[in-house]
Design an enzyme around this catalytic site. Structure first.
Site, PDB file in Angstrom:
ATOM      1  N   PRO A 169      63.451  68.841  41.160  1.00  0.00           N
ATOM      2  CA  PRO A 169      64.139  68.469  42.397  1.00  0.00           C
ATOM      3  C   PRO A 169      63.735  67.051  42.791  1.00  0.00           C
ATOM      4  CG  PRO A 169      62.410  70.098  42.845  1.00  0.00           C
ATOM      5  CD  PRO A 169      62.478  69.923  41.348  1.00  0.00           C
ATOM      6  N   ASP A 185      51.700  58.682  40.100  1.00  0.00           N
ATOM      7  CA  ASP A 185      52.868  59.351  39.507  1.00  0.00           C
ATOM      8  C   ASP A 185      53.240  58.755  38.150  1.00  0.00           C
ATOM      9  OD1 ASP A 185      52.820  60.446  42.026  1.00  0.00           O
ATOM     10  OD2 ASP A 185      54.990  60.409  42.291  1.00  0.00           O
TER      11      ASP A 185
HETATM   12  O1  PMV Z   1      54.460  63.021  47.826  1.00  0.00           O
HETATM   13  P1  PMV Z   1      53.826  62.430  46.627  1.00  0.00           P
HETATM   14  O2  PMV Z   1      53.652  63.401  45.507  1.00  0.00           O
HETATM   15  O3  PMV Z   1      54.410  61.147  46.195  1.00  0.00           O
HETATM   16  O4  PMV Z   1      52.308  62.163  46.982  1.00  0.00           O
HETATM   17  C1  PMV Z   1      51.860  61.256  47.906  1.00  0.00           C
HETATM   18  C2  PMV Z   1      50.384  61.238  47.820  1.00  0.00           C
HETATM   19  C3  PMV Z   1      49.706  60.350  48.836  1.00  0.00           C
HETATM   20  O5  PMV Z   1      48.319  60.459  48.597  1.00  0.00           O
HETATM   21  C4  PMV Z   1      49.998  60.822  50.246  1.00  0.00           C
HETATM   22  C5  PMV Z   1      50.142  58.890  48.722  1.00  0.00           C
HETATM   23  C6  PMV Z   1      49.750  58.226  47.427  1.00  0.00           C
HETATM   24  O6  PMV Z   1      50.452  57.237  47.115  1.00  0.00           O
HETATM   25  O7  PMV Z   1      48.795  58.625  46.767  1.00  0.00           O
END
Ligand code: PMV
Length: 289
Positions: free
Chosen positions: A71, A123
């Site tokens: 998703p 990511d």
């Molecule tokens: O929502 P996601 O999976 O992109 O995670 C964000 C994670 C945070 O720690 C809130 C921000 C980051 O860039 O690490």
């Protein structure tokens, strides 16, 4: 024609605290995004701004076909997976000779640009290499892979990572003593979790603590609380928000016998349930039928 795929990711522990230099533990998960790229002289402009940037940055022209099991905009890293799979397919189709590290770095700079500087390298790194990754300051440490079966619950409540990061920053300005103490507690939980990866009941307890700490800094949401409580009641060892919170996804760690029940409990709260586990491959080339 070249086809590559790249996996999604979850934060197991430490989201938000990672923004303040604390450790974060992320894992690639099995649902993937698959991208086919073919050379073309006059291709249509891709709809995704991530894909547009992939072509601009590499200076080539081609058509793109995307299939996704992830998703989008739910915190499972779909934009990073699309970017890494597209760059990897461009790399093969146009014989660019980029290494996996170069693809990961380029994907991060594209995410940063499209998201106006708010992307973390987590990511793009996790989707490129797969497995379990511990982020500690500037370090990204690949841990030995472990099978950590999860049920992911997508609340279908849209959220915005940048806004949630800002919300924590504001809360920290207003209540520095409290928020800094919570961030330190999250750090302690993450460090303990790294030593408990082979102990699911303990890992579940640590997830519950991490969830409470995330709620304390203001990134909870009623839909996520409902999913977390429903998962625990259905027999999960533990459950928590994953990623930015305020909507998006949560994860539950459950014994095998309870996984179906946990997924059913999430679905009866109107969520999408995804039963999954670690992906250890990262970006990979796909054969053509
Ligand atoms: O929502 P996601 O999976 O992109 O995670 C964000 C994670 C945070 O720690 C809130 C921000 C980051 O860039 O690490």
């Amino acid at each position: 024609m070249a086809t590559w795929s790249a996996p999604g990711k979850v934060f197991l522990f430490g989201e938000h605290a990672v923004v303040y230099g604390k450790p974060g533990l992320a894992m690639a998960i099995q649902p993937r995004v698959q991208v086919t790229v073919r050379k073309a002289r006059h291709p249509a402009r891709p709809r995704s701004s991530y894909i547009q940037e992939c072509f601009r940055e590499t200076g080539v022209r081609g058509t793109v076909y995307v299939r996704s099991q992830l998703p989008s905009a739910s915190g499972l890293g779909s934009s990073a997976a699309v970017t890494v799979a597209t760059l990897s397919a461009i790399n093969e189709e146009f014989e660019k000779g980029y290494t996996r590290e170069q693809v990961a770095d380029l994907a991060f700079s594209i995410e940063k640009k499209v998201q106006h500087g708010l992307a973390s390298p987590t990511d793009t790194y996790v989707t490129s290499f797969g497995g379990l990754v511990l982020i500690r300051g500037p370090e990204r440490l690949r841990l030995p892979p472990r099978n950590i079966p999860l049920v992911v619950g997508n609340s279908r409540v849209s959220h915005n990572t940048g806004k949630m990061v800002e919300r924590v920053a504001r809360e920290r300005e207003v209540r520095p003593a409290m928020v800094n103490a919570v961030l330190e507690a999250i750090e302690a939980v993450t460090e303990e979790a790294v030593g408990a990866l082979q102990n699911p009941p303990e890992l579940g307890r640590l997830m519950n603590i991490n969830h409470a700490l995330l709620e304390a800094i203001g990134v909870g949401h009623p839909a996520l609380s409902r999913l977390v409580l429903a998962s625990r009641a259905a027999g999960a060892y533990g459950a928590k928000i994953t990623g930015a919170g305020g909507g998006g996804c949560m994860i539950a760690l459950a014994p095998k016998r309870a996984r179906g029940r946990v997924a059913g409990a999430m679905e009866s709260c109107d969520a999408q349930a995804i039963v999954t586990t670690i992906d250890t491959q990262g970006a990979r080339r796909e054969a053509h039928a």
